[in-house]
Design a protein around this motif. Structure first.
Motif, PDB file in Angstrom:
ATOM      1  N   UNK A 114       1.056  -1.470   0.086  1.00 30.20           N
ATOM      2  CA  UNK A 114       0.134   0.234  -0.227  1.00 30.20           C
ATOM      3  C   UNK A 114       1.044   1.419  -0.147  1.00 30.20           C
ATOM      4  N   UNK A 115       1.929   1.608   1.114  1.00 30.32           N
ATOM      5  CA  UNK A 115       2.395   2.880   0.933  1.00 30.32           C
ATOM      6  C   UNK A 115       3.036   2.466  -0.847  1.00 30.32           C
ATOM      7  N   UNK A 116       3.512   1.471  -1.061  1.00 30.31           N
ATOM      8  CA  UNK A 116       4.725   1.410  -2.268  1.00 30.31           C
ATOM      9  C   UNK A 116       3.746   1.806  -3.213  1.00 30.31           C
ATOM     10  N   UNK A 117       2.134   1.637  -3.692  1.00 33.46           N
ATOM     11  CA  UNK A 117       1.467   1.904  -4.536  1.00 33.46           C
ATOM     12  C   UNK A 117       0.867   3.608  -4.471  1.00 33.46           C
ATOM     13  N   UNK A 118       0.635   3.839  -2.814  1.00 29.15           N
ATOM     14  CA  UNK A 118       0.465   5.277  -2.379  1.00 29.15           C
ATOM     15  C   UNK A 118       1.683   6.430  -3.059  1.00 29.15           C
ATOM     16  N   UNK A 119       2.523   5.985  -3.328  1.00 30.36           N
ATOM     17  CA  UNK A 119       4.028   6.796  -3.561  1.00 30.36           C
ATOM     18  C   UNK A 119       4.039   6.428  -4.995  1.00 30.36           C
ATOM     19  N   UNK A 120       3.335   5.679  -5.254  1.00 31.98           N
ATOM     20  CA  UNK A 120       3.783   5.938  -7.229  1.00 31.98           C
ATOM     21  C   UNK A 120       2.304   7.335  -7.688  1.00 31.98           C
ATOM     22  N   UNK A 121       1.273   6.938  -6.690  1.00 30.34           N
ATOM     23  CA  UNK A 121       0.121   7.666  -7.104  1.00 30.34           C
ATOM     24  C   UNK A 121      -0.528   7.950  -5.563  1.00 30.34           C
ATOM     25  N   UNK A 122      -0.894   9.265  -5.061  1.00 32.20           N
ATOM     26  CA  UNK A 122      -1.159   8.994  -3.767  1.00 32.20           C
ATOM     27  C   UNK A 122      -2.992   9.386  -3.891  1.00 32.20           C
TER      28      UNK A 122
ATOM     29  N   UNK B 284       1.873  -1.171 -13.104  1.00 31.72           N
ATOM     30  CA  UNK B 284       1.656  -2.713 -12.950  1.00 31.72           C
ATOM     31  C   UNK B 284       2.480  -2.533 -11.867  1.00 31.72           C
ATOM     32  N   UNK B 285       2.176  -3.999 -11.693  1.00 32.00           N
ATOM     33  CA  UNK B 285       2.874  -4.838 -10.010  1.00 32.00           C
ATOM     34  C   UNK B 285       4.192  -4.824 -10.568  1.00 32.00           C
ATOM     35  N   UNK B 286       5.379  -5.151 -11.742  1.00 29.74           N
ATOM     36  CA  UNK B 286       6.378  -3.950 -12.116  1.00 29.74           C
ATOM     37  C   UNK B 286       7.021  -2.918 -10.948  1.00 29.74           C
ATOM     38  N   UNK B 287       6.220  -2.216 -11.619  1.00 26.92           N
ATOM     39  CA  UNK B 287       6.468  -0.518 -10.493  1.00 26.92           C
ATOM     40  C   UNK B 287       5.912  -0.295  -9.517  1.00 26.92           C
ATOM     41  N   UNK B 288       5.027  -1.487  -9.159  1.00 33.31           N
ATOM     42  CA  UNK B 288       5.017  -1.159  -7.419  1.00 33.31           C
ATOM     43  C   UNK B 288       5.990  -2.134  -6.853  1.00 33.31           C
ATOM     44  N   UNK B 289       6.541  -2.601  -7.332  1.00 34.68           N
ATOM     45  CA  UNK B 289       7.456  -3.822  -6.271  1.00 34.68           C
ATOM     46  C   UNK B 289       8.652  -3.494  -6.265  1.00 34.68           C
ATOM     47  N   UNK B 290       9.096  -2.729  -8.025  1.00 30.51           N
ATOM     48  CA  UNK B 290       9.886  -2.119  -7.830  1.00 30.51           C
ATOM     49  C   UNK B 290      10.526  -0.967  -6.751  1.00 30.51           C
ATOM     50  N   UNK B 291       9.352   0.164  -7.056  1.00 27.05           N
ATOM     51  CA  UNK B 291       9.159   1.414  -5.653  1.00 27.05           C
ATOM     52  C   UNK B 291       8.940   0.649  -4.410  1.00 27.05           C
ATOM     53  N   UNK B 292       8.559  -0.305  -4.027  1.00 30.08           N
ATOM     54  CA  UNK B 292       8.414  -1.070  -2.890  1.00 30.08           C
ATOM     55  C   UNK B 292      10.025  -1.448  -2.308  1.00 30.08           C
ATOM     56  N   UNK B 293      10.928  -1.818  -3.407  1.00 30.01           N
ATOM     57  CA  UNK B 293      11.951  -1.993  -2.731  1.00 30.01           C
ATOM     58  C   UNK B 293      13.247  -0.872  -3.017  1.00 30.01           C
ATOM     59  N   UNK B 294      12.710   0.696  -3.276  1.00 24.01           N
ATOM     60  CA  UNK B 294      13.376   1.427  -3.351  1.00 24.01           C
ATOM     61  C   UNK B 294      13.080   1.983  -2.274  1.00 24.01           C
TER      62      UNK B 294
END
Length: 66
Positions: A5-13, A38-48
């Protein structure tokens, strides 16, 4: 660990989501995912975000010497 959820919100508040697990493929999009994350964008942002948290020197110092 940084949540999906934090990763998604960091990409799209403005994202409107629910999560039932930490699997990005199980995100419930209440707004239809208008930005097409995408799932890839979300998992990359989560890792970042997790990497930034893990490497936060001042946070580690506060915890060690509170």
């Amino acid at each position: 660990m940084t949540s999906i959820a934090n990763a998604v919100l960091a990409l799209d508040s403005t994202a409107q989501i629910s999560t039932v697990s930490e699997n990005p493929e199980e995100i419930i999009w209440h707004d239809g995912n208008p930005n097409g994350l995408t799932v890839e964008q979300i998992t990359e942002k989560q890792a970042e975000l997790q990497d930034a948290y893990d490497n936060d020197y001042s946070r580690k110092r506060r915890e060690a010497y509170d």
